[in-house]
Design a protein around this motif. Structure first.
Motif, PDB file in Angstrom:
ATOM      1  N   ALA A  90       0.831  -1.205   0.000  1.00  0.00           N
ATOM      2  CA  ALA A  90       0.000   0.000   0.000  1.00  0.00           C
ATOM      3  C   ALA A  90       0.865   1.255   0.000  1.00  0.00           C
ATOM      4  N   GLU A  91       1.960   1.213   0.721  1.00  0.00           N
ATOM      5  CA  GLU A  91       2.853   2.368   0.768  1.00  0.00           C
ATOM      6  C   GLU A  91       3.420   2.687  -0.613  1.00  0.00           C
ATOM      7  N   THR A  92       3.661   1.666  -1.431  1.00  0.00           N
ATOM      8  CA  THR A  92       4.206   1.911  -2.769  1.00  0.00           C
ATOM      9  C   THR A  92       3.125   2.354  -3.753  1.00  0.00           C
ATOM     10  N   GLU A  93       1.876   1.984  -3.499  1.00  0.00           N
ATOM     11  CA  GLU A  93       0.763   2.318  -4.399  1.00  0.00           C
ATOM     12  C   GLU A  93       0.060   3.619  -4.013  1.00  0.00           C
ATOM     13  N   LEU A  94       0.393   4.159  -2.880  1.00  0.00           N
ATOM     14  CA  LEU A  94      -0.328   5.297  -2.309  1.00  0.00           C
ATOM     15  C   LEU A  94      -0.300   6.521  -3.216  1.00  0.00           C
ATOM     16  N   ARG A  95      -1.451   7.114  -3.394  1.00  0.00           N
ATOM     17  CA  ARG A  95      -1.568   8.370  -4.136  1.00  0.00           C
ATOM     18  C   ARG A  95      -1.701   9.507  -3.128  1.00  0.00           C
TER      19      ARG A  95
END
Length: 78
Positions: A60-65
């Motif tokens: 989630a941290e890498t996909e976070l917008r």
């Protein structure tokens, strides 16, 4: 805060955790990042192993917008 996330908070507060988990799971399965992280926070209670929950948070941290305030808020709690 999105209505679904507010409802999850209310369900948890009302000690209706199974309903909160199911609502969260349905949102997570629909691809909601905040819901995936919230499900990870539920952890074993939602049937997740610790390693699996940690991986969900890392992904989630890498996909976070930057515009996803729900995901930011839930990640802060993770």
């Amino acid at each position: 805060m999105s209505p679904w996330l507010r409802e999850v908070s209310e369900l948890v507060h009302a000690k209706r955790r199974e309903e909160a988990i199911e609502l969260t799971r349905s949102r997570a399965e629909a691809g909601d990042i905040a819901a995936r992280v919230r499900l990870a926070i539920f952890g074993a209670e939602a049937g997740l192993q610790q390693q699996e929950a940690d991986l969900i948070v890392e992904q989630a941290e890498t996909e976070l917008r930057s515009t996803d305030s729900d995901a930011h808020w839930v990640l802060h709690s993770a």
